[in-house]
Write a protein that holds these residues in place. Structure first.
Motif, PDB file in Angstrom:
ATOM      1  N   ASP A  63       0.830  -1.202   0.000  1.00 39.79           N
ATOM      2  CA  ASP A  63       0.000   0.000   0.000  1.00 39.79           C
ATOM      3  C   ASP A  63       0.867   1.256   0.000  1.00 39.79           C
ATOM      4  O   ASP A  63       0.590   2.219  -0.735  1.00 39.79           O
ATOM      5  CB  ASP A  63      -0.925   0.009   1.217  1.00 39.79           C
ATOM      6  N   TRP A  64       1.911   1.260   0.816  1.00 35.43           N
ATOM      7  CA  TRP A  64       2.838   2.397   0.826  1.00 35.43           C
ATOM      8  C   TRP A  64       3.556   2.508  -0.508  1.00 35.43           C
ATOM      9  O   TRP A  64       3.808   3.610  -1.008  1.00 35.43           O
ATOM     10  CB  TRP A  64       3.846   2.251   1.969  1.00 35.43           C
ATOM     11  N   MET A  65       3.896   1.366  -1.105  1.00 33.85           N
ATOM     12  CA  MET A  65       4.505   1.388  -2.435  1.00 33.85           C
ATOM     13  C   MET A  65       3.559   2.035  -3.437  1.00 33.85           C
ATOM     14  O   MET A  65       3.993   2.823  -4.291  1.00 33.85           O
ATOM     15  CB  MET A  65       4.830  -0.045  -2.882  1.00 33.85           C
ATOM     16  N   SER A  66       2.267   1.736  -3.328  1.00 30.02           N
ATOM     17  CA  SER A  66       1.285   2.306  -4.244  1.00 30.02           C
ATOM     18  C   SER A  66       1.245   3.828  -4.122  1.00 30.02           C
ATOM     19  O   SER A  66       1.182   4.545  -5.134  1.00 30.02           O
ATOM     20  CB  SER A  66      -0.107   1.726  -3.952  1.00 30.02           C
ATOM     21  N   ALA A  67       1.287   4.323  -2.891  1.00 28.50           N
ATOM     22  CA  ALA A  67       1.291   5.770  -2.688  1.00 28.50           C
ATOM     23  C   ALA A  67       2.538   6.395  -3.295  1.00 28.50           C
ATOM     24  O   ALA A  67       2.476   7.461  -3.936  1.00 28.50           O
ATOM     25  CB  ALA A  67       1.203   6.085  -1.192  1.00 28.50           C
ATOM     26  N   ALA A  68       3.676   5.734  -3.119  1.00 30.34           N
ATOM     27  CA  ALA A  68       4.926   6.262  -3.679  1.00 30.34           C
ATOM     28  C   ALA A  68       4.899   6.261  -5.199  1.00 30.34           C
ATOM     29  O   ALA A  68       5.401   7.200  -5.843  1.00 30.34           O
ATOM     30  CB  ALA A  68       6.114   5.438  -3.167  1.00 30.34           C
ATOM     31  N   ILE A  69       4.308   5.228  -5.798  1.00 29.72           N
ATOM     32  CA  ILE A  69       4.207   5.167  -7.261  1.00 29.72           C
ATOM     33  C   ILE A  69       3.345   6.315  -7.774  1.00 29.72           C
ATOM     34  O   ILE A  69       3.676   6.970  -8.763  1.00 29.72           O
ATOM     35  CB  ILE A  69       3.619   3.808  -7.697  1.00 29.72           C
ATOM     36  N   LEU A  70       2.228   6.572  -7.102  1.00 30.28           N
ATOM     37  CA  LEU A  70       1.335   7.662  -7.518  1.00 30.28           C
ATOM     38  C   LEU A  70       2.048   9.007  -7.463  1.00 30.28           C
ATOM     39  O   LEU A  70       2.003   9.794  -8.417  1.00 30.28           O
ATOM     40  CB  LEU A  70       0.098   7.683  -6.622  1.00 30.28           C
ATOM     41  N   ILE A  71       2.737   9.276  -6.359  1.00 32.47           N
ATOM     42  CA  ILE A  71       3.454  10.549  -6.219  1.00 32.47           C
ATOM     43  C   ILE A  71       4.570  10.648  -7.246  1.00 32.47           C
ATOM     44  O   ILE A  71       4.806  11.708  -7.841  1.00 32.47           O
ATOM     45  CB  ILE A  71       3.998  10.696  -4.782  1.00 32.47           C
ATOM     46  N   SER A  72       5.258   9.537  -7.476  1.00 35.34           N
ATOM     47  CA  SER A  72       6.337   9.534  -8.468  1.00 35.34           C
ATOM     48  C   SER A  72       5.808   9.846  -9.857  1.00 35.34           C
ATOM     49  O   SER A  72       6.387  10.654 -10.588  1.00 35.34           O
ATOM     50  CB  SER A  72       7.042   8.177  -8.462  1.00 35.34           C
ATOM     51  N   ALA A  73       4.682   9.218 -10.223  1.00 36.46           N
ATOM     52  CA  ALA A  73       4.097   9.463 -11.544  1.00 36.46           C
ATOM     53  C   ALA A  73       3.693  10.932 -11.691  1.00 36.46           C
ATOM     54  O   ALA A  73       3.913  11.544 -12.747  1.00 36.46           O
ATOM     55  CB  ALA A  73       2.891   8.553 -11.755  1.00 36.46           C
ATOM     56  N   ILE A  74       3.122  11.512 -10.644  1.00 32.93           N
ATOM     57  CA  ILE A  74       2.746  12.925 -10.685  1.00 32.93           C
ATOM     58  C   ILE A  74       3.989  13.804 -10.846  1.00 32.93           C
ATOM     59  O   ILE A  74       3.983  14.772 -11.617  1.00 32.93           O
ATOM     60  CB  ILE A  74       1.972  13.306  -9.409  1.00 32.93           C
ATOM     61  N   GLY A  75       5.049  13.453 -10.119  1.00 34.54           N
ATOM     62  CA  GLY A  75       6.283  14.227 -10.227  1.00 34.54           C
ATOM     63  C   GLY A  75       6.868  14.195 -11.623  1.00 34.54           C
ATOM     64  O   GLY A  75       7.266  15.244 -12.176  1.00 34.54           O
ATOM     65  N   TYR A  76       6.903  13.023 -12.233  1.00 35.91           N
ATOM     66  CA  TYR A  76       7.441  12.914 -13.597  1.00 35.91           C
ATOM     67  C   TYR A  76       6.531  13.620 -14.604  1.00 35.91           C
ATOM     68  O   TYR A  76       7.025  14.224 -15.569  1.00 35.91           O
ATOM     69  CB  TYR A  76       7.600  11.443 -13.976  1.00 35.91           C
ATOM     70  N   TYR A  77       5.225  13.551 -14.392  1.00 36.44           N
ATOM     71  CA  TYR A  77       4.306  14.285 -15.269  1.00 36.44           C
ATOM     72  C   TYR A  77       4.535  15.792 -15.167  1.00 36.44           C
ATOM     73  O   TYR A  77       4.488  16.508 -16.175  1.00 36.44           O
ATOM     74  CB  TYR A  77       2.854  13.940 -14.897  1.00 36.44           C
ATOM     75  N   THR A  78       4.767  16.260 -13.942  1.00 39.30           N
ATOM     76  CA  THR A  78       5.036  17.687 -13.746  1.00 39.30           C
ATOM     77  C   THR A  78       6.299  18.100 -14.490  1.00 39.30           C
ATOM     78  O   THR A  78       6.353  19.180 -15.090  1.00 39.30           O
ATOM     79  CB  THR A  78       5.179  17.994 -12.247  1.00 39.30           C
ATOM     80  N   TYR A  79       7.286  17.223 -14.452  1.00 37.01           N
ATOM     81  CA  TYR A  79       8.521  17.520 -15.183  1.00 37.01           C
ATOM     82  C   TYR A  79       8.265  17.561 -16.685  1.00 37.01           C
ATOM     83  O   TYR A  79       8.719  18.480 -17.388  1.00 37.01           O
ATOM     84  CB  TYR A  79       9.575  16.461 -14.876  1.00 37.01           C
ATOM     85  N   LEU A  80       7.514  16.594 -17.201  1.00 37.70           N
ATOM     86  CA  LEU A  80       7.321  16.502 -18.642  1.00 37.70           C
ATOM     87  C   LEU A  80       6.457  17.644 -19.178  1.00 37.70           C
ATOM     88  O   LEU A  80       6.788  18.264 -20.200  1.00 37.70           O
ATOM     89  CB  LEU A  80       6.684  15.157 -19.001  1.00 37.70           C
ATOM     90  N   PHE A  81       5.359  17.922 -18.500  1.00 36.63           N
ATOM     91  CA  PHE A  81       4.395  18.882 -19.048  1.00 36.63           C
ATOM     92  C   PHE A  81       4.649  20.326 -18.619  1.00 36.63           C
ATOM     93  O   PHE A  81       4.235  21.252 -19.312  1.00 36.63           O
ATOM     94  CB  PHE A  81       2.969  18.465 -18.658  1.00 36.63           C
ATOM     95  N   ARG A  82       5.331  20.519 -17.478  1.00 35.68           N
ATOM     96  CA  ARG A  82       5.565  21.878 -17.005  1.00 35.68           C
ATOM     97  C   ARG A  82       7.035  22.237 -16.948  1.00 35.68           C
ATOM     98  O   ARG A  82       7.386  23.371 -16.625  1.00 35.68           O
ATOM     99  CB  ARG A  82       4.926  22.065 -15.627  1.00 35.68           C
ATOM    100  N   GLY A  83       7.890  21.266 -17.216  1.00 37.29           N
ATOM    101  CA  GLY A  83       9.320  21.525 -17.182  1.00 37.29           C
ATOM    102  C   GLY A  83       9.865  21.734 -15.783  1.00 37.29           C
ATOM    103  O   GLY A  83      10.912  22.371 -15.612  1.00 37.29           O
ATOM    104  N   SER A  84       9.182  21.200 -14.773  1.00 34.74           N
ATOM    105  CA  SER A  84       9.592  21.385 -13.381  1.00 34.74           C
ATOM    106  C   SER A  84      10.700  20.416 -13.005  1.00 34.74           C
ATOM    107  O   SER A  84      10.469  19.201 -12.893  1.00 34.74           O
ATOM    108  CB  SER A  84       8.391  21.185 -12.450  1.00 34.74           C
ATOM    109  N   GLU A  85      11.912  20.947 -12.801  1.00 37.56           N
ATOM    110  CA  GLU A  85      13.010  20.096 -12.368  1.00 37.56           C
ATOM    111  C   GLU A  85      12.751  19.531 -10.982  1.00 37.56           C
ATOM    112  O   GLU A  85      13.133  18.403 -10.676  1.00 37.56           O
ATOM    113  CB  GLU A  85      14.313  20.901 -12.377  1.00 37.56           C
TER     114      GLU A  85
END
Length: 387
Positions: free
Chosen positions: A111-133
């Protein structure tokens, strides 16, 4: 006197750099670990256990020497898993320990892994679509956390299989719930290696959302079909060969899925170079992406071949024949021929670029049906994997 005492150490530092000392420490650490396993279990070892132990030792040694971050990752996984296993050894369980119930129990870890995966995916999306390092950095950090929690959870779950009944004990790769957890952790770990190798985080916005879909499926089969509960193995799975066949196949699956995402990123990057767009600057170069999907296919194909051979040996032991054209075996052959064709076209026909990227992407359908579809929809000798 202090100056004289420091001189030999200073000369040692200069003649033996820090990186070499860390490599030596890794060699010593793994060697002691392998020796400890042999001392503890040598009475139960036979030829294949020695071979597997040697291969694991060589593989982990090579990976750790090639990728320094893997060494720290291994220590973190061992520390987390050791904490959970240690609490069980002291007589605690999820009924009398809040730490086990909400943190270190394998289901809680997933369950904790699932939460980390969700946050990680959001972080990478933010990088891709908004250029946020910053988003990309946090995506990477939570990807590391998800992989560590996944592998540690699997190690703890292995210990938990012995709690219901000593005869139930088995490596936790016996049902879809277990293997989906393995797939998530394995895919993230290999992706992190390729991310460091390519020095680009753009591909994370493709790989981590795909892992998130697999993780949602993991949570679904656990909640809807109660596959998160540990149960005794059916007779066909009570085999030594499960310990090496299944992990080999999932090394292959992880790399095949990464190759499909790298192929998709290649197609989108190529389109952005022609028509413009933010993907032009936030994805690796076409050369790097092609090297990524070709390299992951080659590496995955190696392990898929080995895993298929091991599966045939297991089938001979369990069912009396190496090959029976069971649906799982048939689709494994289709996957093998598909990627063999890819490698042949690339090496002998010198095919490159968009056709090969499309091949990598479309192969996702074939490998997904072999991985999940056969277990869900088809019968045969592998019908124990159906929901």
């Amino acid at each position: 006197m202090s100056v004289q005492a420091e001189q030999p150490f200073t000369r040692f530092e200069k003649s033996f750099p820090s990186s070499q000392k860390q490599n030596l420490a890794w060699v010593i650490f793994l060697s002691l670990g392998a020796l400890g396993i042999w001392v503890a279990f040598r009475a139960q070892f036979w030829m294949w256990q020695y071979i597997v132990l040697g291969l694991w030792y060589a593989g982990l040694l090579w990976f750790g020497l090639k990728w320094p971050h893997f060494r720290l990752f291994t220590l973190v996984v061992l520390a987390i898993a050791g904490s959970g296993v240690g609490l069980y050894a002291l007589g605690y369980n999820d009924g009398n320990s809040l730490l086990l119930r909400y943190v270190l129990h394998s289901n809680a870890m997933f369950d904790w892994m699932s939460a980390a995966i969700l946050i990680s995916a959001i972080g990478y999306y933010t990088y891709l679509f908004r250029g946020s390092e910053t988003g990309g950095l946090w995506g990477q950090r939570f990807a590391w956390a998800a992989a560590a929690l996944g592998f540690a959870g699997l190690a703890i779950r292995w210990r938990e299989t012995y709690i219901g009944h000593p005869n139930w004990g088995h490596i936790p790769v016996s049902n879809i719930y277990d293997v989906m957890a393995l797939f998530c952790a394995m895919t993230i770990l290999f992706y992190l290696y390729y991310e460091e190798d390519t020095e680009s985080r753009g591909l994370g916005a493709f790989v981590l959302p795909l892992v998130l879909i697999a993780d949602i499926f993991l949570l679904w089969v656990g909640a809807a079909y109660h596959l998160d509960r540990i149960a005794p193995l059916v007779p066909a799975l009570q085999s030594f060969w499960m310990k090496i066949h299944v992990p080999s196949m999932f090394v292959a699956y992880a790399n095949f899925y990464i190759s499909a995402m790298a192929g998709l990123a290649y197609l989108l990057k190529d389109r952005a170079l022609a028509r413009g767009g933010f993907l032009r600057d936030r994805l690796p170069s076409l050369e790097i992406l092609e090297r990524s999907f070709s390299g992951t296919i080659a590496f995955g194909f190696l392990f898929f071949t080995v895993g298929t051979i091991l599966g045939a040996v297991w089938a001979a032991k369990a069912w009396g024949g190496f090959w029976s054209w069971d649906p799982k075996e048939t689709w494994a052959l289709i996957v093998w021929l598909n990627y063999a064709g890819f490698l042949h076209a690339r090496s002998q026909k010198n095919w490159h670029g968009r056709p090969m990227a499309w091949w990598a992407v479309i192969s996702l359908v074939v490998v997904t049906f072999c991985f999940i579809g056969v277990d869900l929809f088809l019968g045969g000798l592998h019908s124990y994997g159906k929901l």
